[in-house]
Design an enzyme around this catalytic site. Structure first.
Site, PDB file in Angstrom:
ATOM      1  N   HIS A 169      51.872  39.669  42.444  1.00  0.00           N
ATOM      2  CA  HIS A 169      50.761  38.577  42.150  1.00  0.00           C
ATOM      3  C   HIS A 169      50.708  38.386  40.733  1.00  0.00           C
ATOM      4  O   HIS A 169      49.890  38.420  39.883  1.00  0.00           O
ATOM      5  CB  HIS A 169      49.338  39.074  42.378  1.00  0.00           C
ATOM      6  CG  HIS A 169      48.291  37.913  42.614  1.00  0.00           C
ATOM      7  ND1 HIS A 169      48.488  36.789  42.732  1.00  0.00           N
ATOM      8  CD2 HIS A 169      47.323  38.081  41.644  1.00  0.00           C
ATOM      9  CE1 HIS A 169      47.304  36.205  42.324  1.00  0.00           C
ATOM     10  NE2 HIS A 169      46.406  36.898  41.681  1.00  0.00           N
ATOM     11  N   GLY A 191      31.396  43.291  40.858  1.00  0.00           N
ATOM     12  CA  GLY A 191      31.693  42.159  39.969  1.00  0.00           C
ATOM     13  C   GLY A 191      30.779  40.803  40.647  1.00  0.00           C
ATOM     14  O   GLY A 191      31.241  40.491  41.594  1.00  0.00           O
TER      15      GLY A 191
HETATM   16  C1  2OP Z   1      44.417  33.768  40.510  1.00  0.00           C
HETATM   17  O1  2OP Z   1      45.533  33.835  40.646  1.00  0.00           O
HETATM   18  C2  2OP Z   1      42.321  35.168  39.984  1.00  0.00           C
HETATM   19  O2  2OP Z   1      44.740  36.029  40.017  1.00  0.00           O
HETATM   20  C3  2OP Z   1      43.669  35.246  40.709  1.00  0.00           C
HETATM   21  O3  2OP Z   1      43.669  32.836  40.451  1.00  0.00           O
END
Ligand code: 2OP
Length: 312
Positions: A175, A7
């Site tokens: 996340h 990527g």
């Molecule tokens: C972010 O938190 C791209 O998940 C990534 O900025």
């Protein structure tokens, strides 16, 4: 050392640029699906080498996985970034197919590599990579914790008026805007708990700002961020390449740690030449463990989409 970044978008290109500037590899392959795109970015970066003084040879390729052969570390950034107002989770349908096929192609030519997954939703993409690759769990890491912990330190430093370098602070869980858990009660300013210097209101704001750190930037920039994600990847790659054994919050497959199994979540891990060298399984308070379990439930529900579509 040979490293591949899959990527060549903003995040992938920033990773490649960071890795080259620190000369963490002799050879760096930047791969993209768009004809000529990675080639162009690679040449642009190589044209900085005389000015910046690095020796890493960056080569861009269009979908040529044979060129990635024998990479010791592979960073997967492929997939769509989020748009303003979107959650990372909304990307699952498109990105799961991309990440699965990238993982399979990479392993054909680098069967023993260490993979760092950046693509979102990261916890589920890391789980997918773990299941697709069949690699031992120490060779698959998700980037997100390094980034979120750095954002956490940024917001703490703003409020404390201090250097982020003097802070120790960690984010665990997922996340995702609602799944990440900035552990404010464990955060210290040169070993002194930050909670001694911040009101409850300030603490709550720092935690809330950290959790939507990515979304805030997506709103401002119009797409997701790349400098801090690229730096998060760099810290992990550097710890692997130099066998630094840094303690970095990372997505990792759990088999009982923190009371969770068959799931990838963000926890503090020691990163060295073998990838994940140790998962630090420290005792959370009852509230923290409850939050961790809640994040696990949300990530597990996401992973179920992969199970239902027979992707894992
Ligand atoms: C972010 O938190 C791209 O998940 C990534 O900025």
């Amino acid at each position: 050392m040979k490293i591949t970044v899959v990527g060549a978008g903003a995040v992938g290109a920033t990773c490649a640029d960071n890795i080259a500037r620190k000369e963490l590899a002799e050879e760096l392959i930047l791969l993209d699906i768009r004809e000529g795109f990675a080639e162009g970015k690679a040449i642009d970066m190589m044209q900085t080498s005389a000015l910046l003084g690095f020796d890493t040879k960056i080569k861009g390729v269009t979908n040529d996985y044979a060129a990635t052969g024998n990479s010791e570390v592979v960073v997967i950034t492929s997939g769509l970034p989020r748009k303003p107002g979107m959650t990372r989770e909304e990307l699952i349908g498109t990105n799961a197919n991309i990440v699965k096929s990238v993982t399979e192609s990479i392993l054909k030519y680098s069967p023993n590599t260490i993979i760092i997954v950046v693509s979102n939703p990261m916890d589920t993409m890391n789980y997918l990579t773990m299941k697709t690759s069949g690699l031992p769990k120490n060779r698959i890491l998700g980037m997100g914790g390094a980034l979120d912990s750095s954002r956490f330190k940024y917001y703490l430093s703003q409020e404390l008026g201090c250097s982020p370098a003097d802070l120790n602070a960690v984010v665990i869980g997922g996340h995702g805007d609602t799944t990440m858990i900035p552990l404010i009660n464990h955060a210290t300013w040169n070993s002194i708990p930050v909670t001694q210097f911040l009101s409850k209101e300030q603490q709550d704001k720092i935690v809330a700002d950290t959790m939507v750190g990515g979304a805030t930037l997506t709103r401002l920039i119009g797409t997701s961020a790349w400098y801090a994600p690229g730096a998060g990847v760099l810290s992990m790659v550097e710890s692997i390449v130099r066998d630094e054994k840094r303690l970095i919050s990372s997505g990792v497959y759990l088999e009982g740690e923190y009371g969770q199994k068959d799931i990838s979540l963000v926890v503090p891990v020691v990163i060295g030449k073998n990838g994940v060298e140790k998962i630090l399984d420290f005792k959370l308070t009852a509230d923290e463990q409850a939050a961790f379990n809640k994040s696990a439930d949300a990530v597990r529900a996401m992973n179920q989409v992969l199970v239902d579509s027979k992707m894992v």
